[in-house]
Design an enzyme around this catalytic site. Structure first.
Site, PDB file in Angstrom:
ATOM      1  CB  SER A 138      -0.826  -0.024   1.280  1.00 14.69           C
ATOM      2  OG  SER A 138      -1.403   1.237   1.536  1.00 14.69           O
TER       3      SER A 138
ATOM      4  CE1 TYR B 168      -4.398  -2.257   5.073  1.00 15.57           C
ATOM      5  CE2 TYR B 168      -3.222  -0.204   4.684  1.00 15.57           C
ATOM      6  CZ  TYR B 168      -3.932  -1.284   4.204  1.00 15.57           C
ATOM      7  OH  TYR B 168      -4.176  -1.393   2.850  1.00 15.57           O
TER       8      TYR B 168
HETATM    9  P1  NAD Z   1     -11.695  -6.313  -0.124  1.00 21.00           P
HETATM   10  O1  NAD Z   1     -12.291  -6.204   1.225  1.00 21.00           O
HETATM   11  O2  NAD Z   1     -12.498  -5.932  -1.328  1.00 21.00           O
HETATM   12  O3  NAD Z   1     -11.157  -7.813  -0.364  1.00 21.00           O
HETATM   13  C1  NAD Z   1     -10.390  -8.487   0.589  1.00 21.00           C
HETATM   14  C2  NAD Z   1     -10.592  -9.984   0.420  1.00 21.00           C
HETATM   15  O4  NAD Z   1      -9.733 -10.622   1.365  1.00 21.00           O
HETATM   16  C3  NAD Z   1     -12.021 -10.458   0.698  1.00 21.00           C
HETATM   17  O5  NAD Z   1     -12.464 -11.304  -0.352  1.00 21.00           O
HETATM   18  C4  NAD Z   1     -11.881 -11.220   2.006  1.00 21.00           C
HETATM   19  O6  NAD Z   1     -12.799 -12.319   2.122  1.00 21.00           O
HETATM   20  C5  NAD Z   1     -10.456 -11.704   1.927  1.00 21.00           C
HETATM   21  N1  NAD Z   1      -9.879 -12.035   3.239  1.00 21.00           N
HETATM   22  C6  NAD Z   1      -9.944 -11.318   4.381  1.00 21.00           C
HETATM   23  N2  NAD Z   1      -9.343 -11.987   5.378  1.00 21.00           N
HETATM   24  C7  NAD Z   1      -8.878 -13.143   4.843  1.00 21.00           C
HETATM   25  C8  NAD Z   1      -8.170 -14.258   5.362  1.00 21.00           C
HETATM   26  N3  NAD Z   1      -7.822 -14.334   6.659  1.00 21.00           N
HETATM   27  N4  NAD Z   1      -7.850 -15.267   4.513  1.00 21.00           N
HETATM   28  C9  NAD Z   1      -8.210 -15.223   3.212  1.00 21.00           C
HETATM   29  N5  NAD Z   1      -8.897 -14.213   2.667  1.00 21.00           N
HETATM   30  C10 NAD Z   1      -9.229 -13.188   3.479  1.00 21.00           C
HETATM   31  O7  NAD Z   1     -10.343  -5.457  -0.039  1.00 21.00           O
HETATM   32  P2  NAD Z   1      -9.362  -4.841  -1.165  1.00 21.00           P
HETATM   33  O8  NAD Z   1      -9.488  -3.366  -1.070  1.00 21.00           O
HETATM   34  O9  NAD Z   1      -9.524  -5.508  -2.470  1.00 21.00           O
HETATM   35  O10 NAD Z   1      -7.950  -5.201  -0.517  1.00 21.00           O
HETATM   36  C11 NAD Z   1      -7.089  -6.191  -1.033  1.00 21.00           C
HETATM   37  C12 NAD Z   1      -5.661  -5.893  -0.597  1.00 21.00           C
HETATM   38  O11 NAD Z   1      -5.279  -4.623  -1.142  1.00 21.00           O
HETATM   39  C13 NAD Z   1      -5.468  -5.772   0.927  1.00 21.00           C
HETATM   40  O12 NAD Z   1      -4.239  -6.366   1.289  1.00 21.00           O
HETATM   41  C14 NAD Z   1      -5.422  -4.273   1.146  1.00 21.00           C
HETATM   42  O13 NAD Z   1      -4.705  -3.934   2.305  1.00 21.00           O
HETATM   43  C15 NAD Z   1      -4.727  -3.833  -0.104  1.00 21.00           C
HETATM   44  N6  NAD Z   1      -4.917  -2.421  -0.430  1.00 21.00           N
HETATM   45  C16 NAD Z   1      -6.152  -1.916  -0.635  1.00 21.00           C
HETATM   46  C17 NAD Z   1      -6.286  -0.579  -0.938  1.00 21.00           C
HETATM   47  C18 NAD Z   1      -7.619   0.050  -1.174  1.00 21.00           C
HETATM   48  O14 NAD Z   1      -7.672   1.287  -1.198  1.00 21.00           O
HETATM   49  N7  NAD Z   1      -8.695  -0.710  -1.368  1.00 21.00           N
HETATM   50  C19 NAD Z   1      -5.147   0.241  -1.038  1.00 21.00           C
HETATM   51  C20 NAD Z   1      -3.900  -0.307  -0.817  1.00 21.00           C
HETATM   52  C21 NAD Z   1      -3.778  -1.654  -0.527  1.00 21.00           C
END
Ligand code: NAD
Length: 260
Positions: free
Chosen positions: A142, A155
């Site tokens: 991130s 985080y």
């Molecule tokens: P999201 O909530 O849409 O998807 C996350 C997925 O992870 C879900 O399908 C959930 O069921 C799964 N998950 C959660 N805990 C789990 C576990 N213990 N084992 C297996 N699966 C699990 O979130 P997203 O925004 O797509 O985030 C995905 C990644 O991207 C994360 O690591 C997040 O930190 C990172 N990220 C997101 C953003 C953003 O702005 N959305 C920015 C930077 C980084």
């Protein structure tokens, strides 16, 4: 097709960024494993990809469980003969000032982001080494792998930690032709972000519109969200890069919020 017949394990790919990467990888010819806590949603995503002409399977995997990770990866190897790409992407967010944060919540965050990254990396590296063809390990970091924000201590700590892990994987992996990199997105409109907008508004005592404008997108060059497509394209680029020139790096995809 840049990823023809590559086997890609993508954690947390039943939603958001991981789901978009799964679709993009399938379009590039990869066989994608939708590894997620939510089995039904993982299977539904896999079915959608297959319907669109791709190759995919859903696997139940809590990335914090050594047993489930090892079994899930072993099942993939049994079904498809190996693993070429890992996208360690599963993640959650918890919004809280440090002084109000319980140890349980701190540990939960670190378990999903760091234990999960370690366990899936270990299982997939073993499979890659066993297959003798090398591979690519990509962590979903991130901007918070480089920058800090209030209310996000575990985080930010975990996302910084992934940079260190990727550098070690790059050094240990090279003799097996395994590369490792981190993708560092800015804010992307997914369920993870949609949930925290009202939470941040409450904690900071400002409107939801102001959370978007003055917190989330304040330091971007153009006031725009990063998209799931932007991140997925970066994931294709990193996995298809042909040499070790690009390993141990982090690629920031954030509309200029953070500039390296
Ligand atoms: P999201 O909530 O849409 O998807 C996350 C997925 O992870 C879900 O399908 C959930 O069921 C799964 N998950 C959660 N805990 C789990 C576990 N213990 N084992 C297996 N699966 C699990 O979130 P997203 O925004 O797509 O985030 C995905 C990644 O991207 C994360 O690591 C997040 O930190 C990172 N990220 C997101 C953003 C953003 O702005 N959305 C920015 C930077 C980084």
């Amino acid at each position: 097709m840049l990823l023809k017949d590559k086997v890609a394990v993508i954690t947390g790919s039943a939603s958001g960024i991981g789901k978009e990467i799964a679709f993009e990888y399938a379009k590039e010819g990869a066989r994608v494993v939708i590894a997620d806590l939510q089995l039904e949603a993982a299977q539904a995503t896999a079915a959608e990809i297959v319907k669109a002409g791709g190759q995919a399977m859903g696997v139940a995997m809590d990335v914090t469980s050594e047993e489930q990770v090892d079994k899930g990866v072993a099942d993939v190897v049994a079904a498809w003969g190996g693993v070429d790409i890992l996208i360690s992407n599963a993640g959650i967010q918890i919004i809280s000032p440090i002084v109000d944060l319980s140890l349980d919540k701190w540990k939960k965050m670190l378990a999903i982001h760091l234990d999960g990254a370690f366990l899936t990396t270990r299982a997939c590296m073993r499979a890659m080494i066993g297959g003798g063809k090398g591979g690519s390990v990509i962590f979903m970091g991130s901007v918070h792998s480089h920058e800090a924000s209030p209310l996000k201590a575990p985080y930010v700590a975990a996302k910084h930690g992934l940079i260190g892990l990727a550098k070690v994987v790059a050094k240990e992996g090279v003799k097996h032709n395994i590369r490792s990199n981190v993708i560092c997105p800015g804010f992307v409109r997914t369920p993870l972000v949609d949930k925290q907008i009202p939470e941040q508004a409450k904690e900071l005592g400002i409107s939801e519109a102001d959370v978007i404008k003055t917190v989330m997108l304040k330091d971007t060059v153009d006031g725009e969200f990063t998209t799931t497509e932007d991140v997925a394209r970066t994931a294709v680029f990193l996995a298809s890069f042909p040499t070790n020139a690009l390993t141990g790096q982090s690629v920031v995809v954030s509309h200029g919020w953070f500039m390296q």
